[in-house]
Design a protein around this motif. Structure first.
Motif, PDB file in Angstrom:
ATOM      1  N   GLU A  26       0.709  -1.172  -0.035  1.00 53.48           N
ATOM      2  CA  GLU A  26       0.189   0.018   0.083  1.00 53.48           C
ATOM      3  C   GLU A  26       0.910   1.240   0.064  1.00 53.48           C
ATOM      4  N   LEU A  27       1.855   1.290   0.945  1.00 49.64           N
ATOM      5  CA  LEU A  27       2.950   2.514   0.671  1.00 49.64           C
ATOM      6  C   LEU A  27       3.412   2.549  -0.596  1.00 49.64           C
ATOM      7  N   ARG A  33       0.868   5.450  -7.860  1.00 49.50           N
ATOM      8  CA  ARG A  33      -0.428   6.145  -8.134  1.00 49.50           C
ATOM      9  C   ARG A  33      -1.373   5.325  -8.937  1.00 49.50           C
ATOM     10  N   THR A  34      -0.853   4.907 -10.064  1.00 52.74           N
ATOM     11  CA  THR A  34      -1.711   4.218 -11.062  1.00 52.74           C
ATOM     12  C   THR A  34      -0.945   2.756 -11.498  1.00 52.74           C
ATOM     13  N   GLY A  35      -1.839   1.771 -11.948  1.00 53.99           N
ATOM     14  CA  GLY A  35      -1.474   0.502 -12.345  1.00 53.99           C
ATOM     15  C   GLY A  35      -1.389   0.574 -13.834  1.00 53.99           C
ATOM     16  N   VAL A  41      -3.170  -0.977  -9.084  1.00 56.64           N
ATOM     17  CA  VAL A  41      -1.920  -0.188  -8.698  1.00 56.64           C
ATOM     18  C   VAL A  41      -1.192  -0.895  -7.340  1.00 56.64           C
ATOM     19  N   LEU A  42      -2.397  -1.549  -6.808  1.00 57.24           N
ATOM     20  CA  LEU A  42      -1.638  -2.414  -5.669  1.00 57.24           C
ATOM     21  C   LEU A  42      -1.185  -3.840  -6.148  1.00 57.24           C
ATOM     22  N   GLN A  43      -1.456  -4.546  -7.354  1.00 54.42           N
ATOM     23  CA  GLN A  43      -1.010  -5.554  -7.797  1.00 54.42           C
ATOM     24  C   GLN A  43       0.487  -5.041  -8.135  1.00 54.42           C
ATOM     25  N   LEU A  44       0.387  -4.062  -8.858  1.00 55.73           N
ATOM     26  CA  LEU A  44       1.709  -3.455  -9.452  1.00 55.73           C
ATOM     27  C   LEU A  44       2.923  -3.237  -8.487  1.00 55.73           C
TER      28      LEU A  44
END
Length: 222
Positions: A26-27, A33-35, A41-44
């Motif tokens: 998450e940090l 900002r974007t995936g 974006v969390l997966q990236l």
């Protein structure tokens, strides 16, 4: 992050609960900002962490390393590189502002940040003033995966140029195991003897692995 419930989005979570409440992914997602198409974006962010073996590995990454990760364009690489450099400078300032052994954890963190992930062996020296505050950190010698040629006269010359009163020696073990070898012990004594001739104290020799740092002083090897 529109597909994430508002109260679970990293930015909102950080603002309401504080940064400690966020997971590492998450940090990192906040910085990215974007995936990508088909990748949130969390997966990236998790893919970036996985590529470097976690947050510690990411903090050692340089711009060339980041460039190899799909989805990290110039803007994302610049943001991550800036945060990494801020972490390095923060630790360096702590060591410059106060005696090194007032904050031994900072010395270890600083060395792990600089030497921990290297794939080749590096021998470095922290040159300290009379109050044991950091004057300069120099990576003086680089070698293969198994050995480094270290020249005591070069360390002495650099100490005199910086008017150093003491040093902390450091090198990494690319194998990841921070256990000192007999060769490390012999090198330490050679450097200690050479530096004594110019009244420069060797306060410690630290061996850096991926999981930790071993101190010669704590082991009674000085």
């Amino acid at each position: 992050m529109k597909d994430i419930p508002p109260d679970a989005r990293p930015r909102e979570k950080l603002l309401s609960q504080g940064p400690a409440a966020l997971a590492e992914a998450e940090l990192v997602a906040l910085l990215l900002r974007t995936g990508l198409k088909g990748t949130s974006v969390l997966q990236l962010a998790q893919q970036v962490l996985d590529a470097f073996g976690g947050i510690a590995g990411l903090l050692h990454a340089d711009p060339a390393d980041l460039k190899r990760i799909k989805g990290l364009g110039p803007a994302k690489r610049a943001e991550l590189s800036a945060v990494i450099e801020l972490a390095r400078r923060s630790l360096q300032q702590r060591l410059a502002d106060r005696p090194a052994f007032d904050s031994p954890g900072a010395v270890r963190d600083y060395l792990r940040l600089h030497l921990g992930p290297r794939e080749h062996e590096v021998f470095a020296v922290l040159f300290l003033d009379a109050q044991h505050r950091l004057l300069q950190f120099d990576e003086m010698f680089r070698g293969t995966l198994t050995q480094t040629s270290v020249y005591p006269r070069e360390v002495v010359r650099r100490a005199l140029a910086l008017n150093a009163a003491a040093v902390i020696l450091a090198h990494n073990h690319p194998s990841g195991v921070a256990e000192p070898s007999r060769a490390d012990e012999f090198l330490t004594q050679s450097l200690k003897s050479a530096l004594q001739l110019v009244d420069v104290r060797v306060l410690d020799h630290m061996v850096v692995g991926r999981a930790g740092v071993v101190s010669f002083a704590e082991r009674g090897l000085l």
